[in-house]
Design an enzyme around this catalytic site. Structure first.
Site, PDB file in Angstrom:
ATOM      1  N   HIS A  54     -39.339 -57.026  84.942  1.00 27.88           N
ATOM      2  CA  HIS A  54     -39.413 -57.816  86.138  1.00 27.88           C
ATOM      3  C   HIS A  54     -38.312 -57.879  87.231  1.00 27.88           C
ATOM      4  O   HIS A  54     -37.355 -56.758  86.936  1.00 27.88           O
ATOM      5  CB  HIS A  54     -39.150 -59.505  85.496  1.00 27.88           C
ATOM      6  CG  HIS A  54     -37.941 -59.857  84.924  1.00 27.88           C
ATOM      7  ND1 HIS A  54     -37.740 -59.737  83.505  1.00 27.88           N
ATOM      8  CD2 HIS A  54     -37.107 -60.217  85.604  1.00 27.88           C
ATOM      9  CE1 HIS A  54     -36.140 -60.064  83.336  1.00 27.88           C
ATOM     10  NE2 HIS A  54     -36.069 -60.445  84.626  1.00 27.88           N
TER      11      HIS A  54
HETATM   12  P1  TYD Z   1     -36.822 -62.796  80.598  1.00 27.57           P
HETATM   13  O1  TYD Z   1     -35.672 -62.993  81.637  1.00 27.57           O
HETATM   14  O2  TYD Z   1     -38.114 -62.424  80.885  1.00 27.57           O
HETATM   15  O3  TYD Z   1     -36.202 -61.709  79.597  1.00 27.57           O
HETATM   16  P2  TYD Z   1     -36.825 -60.200  79.176  1.00 27.57           P
HETATM   17  O4  TYD Z   1     -37.432 -59.498  80.566  1.00 27.57           O
HETATM   18  O5  TYD Z   1     -35.711 -59.449  78.714  1.00 27.57           O
HETATM   19  O6  TYD Z   1     -37.980 -60.457  78.195  1.00 27.57           O
HETATM   20  O7  TYD Z   1     -36.860 -63.833  79.690  1.00 27.57           O
HETATM   21  C1  TYD Z   1     -37.662 -64.067  78.469  1.00 27.57           C
HETATM   22  C2  TYD Z   1     -38.152 -65.576  78.249  1.00 27.57           C
HETATM   23  O8  TYD Z   1     -37.288 -66.506  78.175  1.00 27.57           O
HETATM   24  C3  TYD Z   1     -39.015 -65.822  79.412  1.00 27.57           C
HETATM   25  O9  TYD Z   1     -40.118 -66.592  78.877  1.00 27.57           O
HETATM   26  C4  TYD Z   1     -38.141 -67.111  80.052  1.00 27.57           C
HETATM   27  C5  TYD Z   1     -37.344 -67.517  78.865  1.00 27.57           C
HETATM   28  N1  TYD Z   1     -35.759 -67.656  79.485  1.00 27.57           N
HETATM   29  C6  TYD Z   1     -35.541 -69.212  79.325  1.00 27.57           C
HETATM   30  O10 TYD Z   1     -36.144 -70.116  79.085  1.00 27.57           O
HETATM   31  N2  TYD Z   1     -34.109 -69.435  79.789  1.00 27.57           N
HETATM   32  C7  TYD Z   1     -33.299 -68.287  80.162  1.00 27.57           C
HETATM   33  O11 TYD Z   1     -32.164 -68.670  80.805  1.00 27.57           O
HETATM   34  C8  TYD Z   1     -33.868 -67.035  80.393  1.00 27.57           C
HETATM   35  C9  TYD Z   1     -33.152 -65.920  80.840  1.00 27.57           C
HETATM   36  C10 TYD Z   1     -35.095 -66.704  79.842  1.00 27.57           C
END
Ligand code: TYD
Length: 137
Positions: A54
């Site tokens: 992302h």
């Molecule tokens: P994401 O930032 O997409 O991490 P990655 O790309 O490594 O998988 O986050 C994964 C999930 O966690 C996404 O559904 C959003 C949730 N999330 C939160 O609820 N709070 C937060 O502070 C973060 C960073 C993610």
């Protein structure tokens, strides 16, 4: 100025060595260029696995492999590079508007992220085609 992978650099944090263990630290406005609003960390990642990509419209962050190692693929829509993070005193600056994917986690690794903004789903770009469109505005 459009953000570029060439502005996403690794910094070396202060390190205090001690027989009983080493220590590194991060301080607002001293070694990083934004106020930290949020810290989160990713753990229990199965060895060898990848996490999906992302970009963020406005949020920037520093990423540290506080334990173990993983690769971060960075893509600004024109250029790409892969940075291996494998030392707890190295921090990768990911600027806003950069597509990132985290890959090849070693078993037991911990990825700590210091972010410039509070969590906001509206700031995410999860689709690569949308990211390219965003970069071409
Ligand atoms: P994401 O930032 O997409 O991490 P990655 O790309 O490594 O998988 O986050 C994964 C999930 O966690 C996404 O559904 C959003 C949730 N999330 C939160 O609820 N709070 C937060 O502070 C973060 C960073 C993610």
């Amino acid at each position: 100025m459009k953000s570029s992978i060439f502005h996403c650099n690794v910094i070396e944090l202060n390190k205090i060595n001690n027989r009983a263990g080493n220590m590194s630290f991060v301080e607002n406005a001293k070694n990083i260029p934004f106020d930290i609003k949020r810290v989160y960390y990713i753990y229990d990642v199965p060895g060898g696995s990848d996490r999906g990509g992302h970009a963020h419209k406005n949020l920037e962050q520093y990423v540290i492999a506080v334990s173990g190692a993983f690769d971060v693929l960075l893509d600004d829509g024109t250029n790409k590079k892969i940075v291996r993070l494998d030392r707890p005193y190295m921090a990768l600056h990911i600027q806003k508007g950069i597509w990132r994917e985290t890959r090849n986690f070693t078993s037991g690794s911990v990825c700590m992220v210091m972010a410039s903004e509070e969590y906001n789903i509206e700031d995410y770009i999860d689709d690569y085609a949308q990211f390219i469109h965003f970069k071409q505005r």
